[in-house]
Design a protein around this motif. Structure first.
Motif, PDB file in Angstrom:
ATOM      1  N   UNK B 314       0.831  -1.211   0.000  1.00  0.00           N
ATOM      2  CA  UNK B 314       0.000   0.000   0.000  1.00  0.00           C
ATOM      3  C   UNK B 314       0.866   1.262   0.000  1.00  0.00           C
ATOM      4  N   UNK B 315       0.264   2.359  -0.418  1.00  0.00           N
ATOM      5  CA  UNK B 315       0.936   3.663  -0.347  1.00  0.00           C
ATOM      6  C   UNK B 315       0.743   4.207   1.066  1.00  0.00           C
ATOM      7  N   UNK B 316       1.791   4.143   1.865  1.00  0.00           N
ATOM      8  CA  UNK B 316       1.692   4.583   3.260  1.00  0.00           C
ATOM      9  C   UNK B 316       2.652   5.739   3.516  1.00  0.00           C
ATOM     10  N   UNK B 317       2.336   6.580   4.490  1.00  0.00           N
ATOM     11  CA  UNK B 317       3.240   7.684   4.816  1.00  0.00           C
ATOM     12  C   UNK B 317       4.613   7.154   5.236  1.00  0.00           C
ATOM     13  N   UNK B 318       5.626   7.994   5.030  1.00  0.00           N
ATOM     14  CA  UNK B 318       7.004   7.568   5.272  1.00  0.00           C
ATOM     15  C   UNK B 318       7.231   7.149   6.722  1.00  0.00           C
ATOM     16  N   UNK B 319       6.468   7.744   7.655  1.00  0.00           N
ATOM     17  CA  UNK B 319       6.717   7.409   9.057  1.00  0.00           C
ATOM     18  C   UNK B 319       5.892   6.200   9.526  1.00  0.00           C
ATOM     19  N   UNK B 320       5.139   5.576   8.629  1.00  0.00           N
ATOM     20  CA  UNK B 320       4.412   4.361   8.986  1.00  0.00           C
ATOM     21  C   UNK B 320       5.391   3.186   9.001  1.00  0.00           C
ATOM     22  N   UNK B 321       5.458   2.445  10.089  1.00  0.00           N
ATOM     23  CA  UNK B 321       6.444   1.355  10.156  1.00  0.00           C
ATOM     24  C   UNK B 321       6.219   0.275   9.099  1.00  0.00           C
TER      25      UNK B 321
END
Lengths: 360, 481
Positions: B314-321
């Motif tokens: 998935x396209x997740x924010x950079x700070x998502x582990x």
């Protein structure tokens, strides 16, 4: 009674408007005008000699088309008043197809004599010889710098340099040959500098200045002043040239000019400008304005960026509202030049195709 | 006051008149101002580098300093312009301007640390284990043979990328090999090279050995022209003009591949994880990621299975582990890449299977940024040695997890694969192994189930830095009478 900058601005504007009336009257008079404008007048819905009363009225002509200057016959640009005079034809760089041509009788001499008045005699001593290390061939610079040297009592030593060959080498992806050609030009310049002690003044381009200074200290060769132009200069280059290439000991005079407009002078160095390179056109003979990228009829505010629009107003050449392939920032009038200037000129970024600028 | 990253001229900070702003990939907020060098400055400074500045130390001493620098890099605080930067600050800044997931940034930082920490093994690998004192003396005997080397490089110049911080480890061995550095960082990624330099300086390496010059394309070209030895990272269009320049070591597109032999093609499921990981690891941005899976049979089934796994990303924010792919801070670039793939898919013979499994487009926009979700393309037409029918997507590489799956007879593979930075050949077929060993197409050959991204530092690919910097000379010495 002392005059203020505001007074000088008003006076310069009045002089410009009067000059516009004189030049328009000249170019649209069947006795003195050139065939191109006399023919063009038939298609206008106004009478230039009656209706153009000020610089602002030049908007009525619309934008000058650069295609008008590509190809012949060039004699259609020679004013009838100069029909029996020796005529030069000068060409623009040629990096965008068929070069634009401009006829000249004395304009290049007048422009450079005016420019000479802005040079200080300590850095560009009268009677000193010059080295012209820049574009030659069909360019006006070659003769103009030579005339500048002669006008100041010196002799100009020249080197051949063909910027179109340089552009071709870049486009063909042959950088090595381009650098060999640059070295060939610089070698010749160095030979002249070493052989002729009286060379104290130099015209060159930014890239050639860098190359030259990699090989020799211009301070040690006795150069006192460098007049630099031909291609874009950034504020950082300006600082680098003053502080390092010229070691803080040789005056650096950047200029902006071309065959069509003439020569814009640089505002005297002021630390407050943070090395912005601010040019002022030779009003009233030529003007540079900064117009909106989106609406080329609107001049932008001070400090704003836009596209350079040139207007040339001499008896030899009338070119109203020419959109140049450069962009720049509008700057306010200043003490020696009480009319608008332009800062940090660089190639216009809005073209779809990349313009290969002559690196010299 | 905003963070300012200066130019380093022979180690000395220099604030340029011209600076550019680098911004947070997602919010667009300014993160730092970066001083920009004019091209003439690079030429001038390279000509004035004290190229002998590291000769005052032995290689052994420089290796000790390098290891110490590694501890500073991973745990210390170093000056960055007008601030002090901790390791966590570095990771945060790196992720902020590049859009790379935090976990990805940390993994890459660990790679860099490994290079610092294992520098002795790396240098031994580059020099093939001769007594390093020979480099200090200029000559010496090794295993009974006289060896002599001299350094050809006045400096090592490097034009660096923004997309993969781990690659910075490639130029780092220049320091123990006594060669000053002149670096042009990627526009969005000044962080890693700057921190590496400051770590070296804090560990005692003379600052005069380091140049750091954010600059434009013109400046980069001057760097490559002026430095006698350099490295260039970039795509095909960037590296092509330097293809015949022996002074420039190219790190261009990888076109790395997983290759299945006849003997394992039937059991491809056993290697599914390896194929997925080779495409996806590190966000799929590196030249060592697989952009091709070549098999003699079952191509469609393999493509389908790999696509099914990658469609879960998935396209997740950079700070998502759990983030596994990087954002494109420049969303136009993502759009252009996606459009290019779609245009090529319009030519029959290739199908995007990931999109079918995912049920949504590969291009995802979140605010001002864009993501490209993994894409597996099945090329229906088999490719052979002399085949000119290969689909245009059969051998492409993009800046996100992308791979094509291609069927090809194993006998034709060594020729048909074309230039391949990493070839992981999963096979015991002696004939295939022998022909791959003989093929000039493969730069780094892995035999067996080894992911393309698993590399050993003591075996360089795309050129050996020691051989790039040094030249061997014939040498004899007799005591004077």
């Amino acid at each position: 009674m002392t005059t203020t900058l505001e007074d000088n601005i008003t006076e310069a504007k009045q002089r410009l408007d009067a000059h516009v009336r004189e030049i328009v009257a000249w170019h649209f008079d069947p006795q003195t005008g050139c065939p191109f404008w006399l023919e063009q007048a038939k298609r206008l819905d106004f009478d230039p000699r009656e209706d153009v009363r000020s610089y602002a009225d030049l908007d009525r002509f619309g934008n000058f088309q650069d295609e008008w200057l590509r190809g012949g016959p060039v004699r259609r640009w020679v004013p009838k008043a100069y029909a029996d005079q020796p005529v030069y034809v000068f060409e623009t760089g040629g990096s965008t197809g068929v070069p634009k041509s401009r006829v000249n009788v004395n304009d290049f001499r007048i422009d450079y004599e005016m420019f000479s008045e802005t040079l200080n005699d300590e850095s560009f001593p009268k009677g000193a010889d010059w080295l012209m290390l820049g574009p030659s061939g069909p360019r006006r610079l070659r003769l103009a710098v030579e005339h500048l040297a002669q006008h100041r009592g010196g002799i100009s030593f020249c080197v051949d340099m063909d910027p179109r060959w340089v552009v071709k080498l870049i486009r063909k992806g042959r950088p090595q040959e381009m650098h060999e050609y640059k070295d060939h030009v610089v070698d010749q310049g160095l030979t002249l500098l070493k052989a002729h002690d009286n060379i104290r003044c130099l015209f060159t381009t930014p890239k050639l200045l860098e190359a030259l200074c990699e090989r020799v200290s211009l301070v040690k060769t006795g150069i006192k002043g460098v007049f630099c132009g031909g291609t874009q200069m950034t504020p950082q280059f300006h600082r680098f040239a003053c502080e390092e290439l010229l070691e803080g000991k040789v005056q650096f005079v950047p200029t902006y000019g071309n065959t069509l407009m003439g020569l814009a002078c640089c505002k005297p160095f002021d630390p407050a400008d943070n090395y912005d390179i601010i040019y002022h056109p030779p009003s009233p003979r030529a003007m540079v304005e900064v117009v909106s990228f989106d609406d080329e009829k609107t001049v932008v505010g001070y400090g704003e960026w836009g596209r350079a629009r040139l207007t040339t107003l001499t008896k030899e050449f009338f070119m109203p509202r020419f959109l140049e392939r450069d962009e720049c920032k509008r700057t306010p009038p200043c003490e020696p030049y009480p009319w608008d200037g332009v800062a940090n000129v660089r190639p216009y970024s809005g073209f779809q195709t990349t313009v290969v600028e002559g690196v010299y | 006051m905003m963070l300012h990253i200066p130019i380093l001229r022979h180690g000395e900070p220099y604030e340029s008149v011209e600076k550019f702003e680098i911004v947070h990939y997602a919010t667009g907020d300014p993160v730092a101002l970066v001083s920009q060098a004019n091209s003439g400055m690079l030429v001038r400074d390279i000509h004035r580098v004290n190229s002998d500045v590291l000769d005052q130390y032995t290689v052994a001493e420089l290796i000790t300093m390098t290891k110490k620098a590694g501890e500073i890099f991973i745990g210390g605080t170093v000056p960055v312009g007008n601030r002090e930067q901790s390791f966590d600050d570095y990771i945060r800044d790196l992720s902020a301007t590049t859009g790379m997931p935090i976990t990805y940034c940390r993994n890459n930082a660990k790679k860099i640390y490994r290079m610092f920490n294992e520098i002795d093994q790396v240098v031994a690998g580059l020099t093939r284990g001769f007594d390093l004192g020979i480099l200090d003396r200029g000559y010496g005997e090794d295993d009974g043979r006289m060896l002599s080397f001299y350094r050809e490089a006045n400096v090592l110049g490097a034009v660096l990328p923004s997309n993969s911080p781990g690659v910075h480890s490639l130029w780092m061995p220049a320091v123990p090999l006594k060669t000053p550095l002149v670096l042009k960082p990627g526009r969005e990624e000044p962080w890693s090279p700057y921190r590496i330099i400051q770590s070296f300086i804090a560990a005692g390496v003379p600052k005069e050995a380091f140049g750091f010059y954010p600059t434009d394309h013109g400046g980069a070209a001057e760097l490559l022209r002026t430095a006698k030895r350099s490295m260039l990272f970039g795509g095909e269009a960037t590296t092509r003009p330097y293809a015949k320049d022996p002074g420039v070591e190219l790190h261009g597109p990888g076109f790395s591949k997983v290759i299945l032999g006849d003997d394992v093609a039937e059991n491809w499921e056993k290697h599914l994880d390896l194929m997925v990981s080779s495409v996806l690891a590190n966000g799929g941005r590196s030249c060592i990621n697989a952009s091709g899976i070549w098999t003699p049979r079952h191509g469609r089934a393999i493509a389908d299975a790999v696509a099914k796994e990658l469609a879960k990303v998935e396209a997740l924010p950079a700070d998502d582990p759990n983030a596994q792919i990087a954002a494109f801070a420049n969303s136009k670039m993502a759009e252009m890449i996606s459009q290019s793939i779609d245009q090529q898919l319009a030519t029959p013979g290739a199908v995007d299977l990931t999109e079918q499994h995912r049920g949504s487009a590969r291009l995802v926009r979140h605010g001002r940024v864009a993501y490209l979700l993994p894409t597996i393309v099945w090329c229906e037409e088999p490719v052979g040695r002399n085949s000119d029918t290969a689909h245009s997507l059969a051998n492409k590489e993009y800046l996100f997890p992308y791979a094509s799956v291609v069927e090809c007879p194993t006998a034709d593979m060594p020729d048909a694969i074309g230039p391949t930075l990493i070839g992981s050949a999963i096979t015991s077929d002696k004939s295939l192994i022998a022909s791959l060993m003989a093929s000039p197409n493969v730069d780094r050959l892995n035999i067996g189930p080894i992911p393309t991204w698993q590399i050993s530092w003591d075996q360089p690919h795309e050129g050996n830095l020691f051989e790039h910097l040094y030249r061997q000379r014939a040498f004899q010495v007799e005591p004077a009478a």
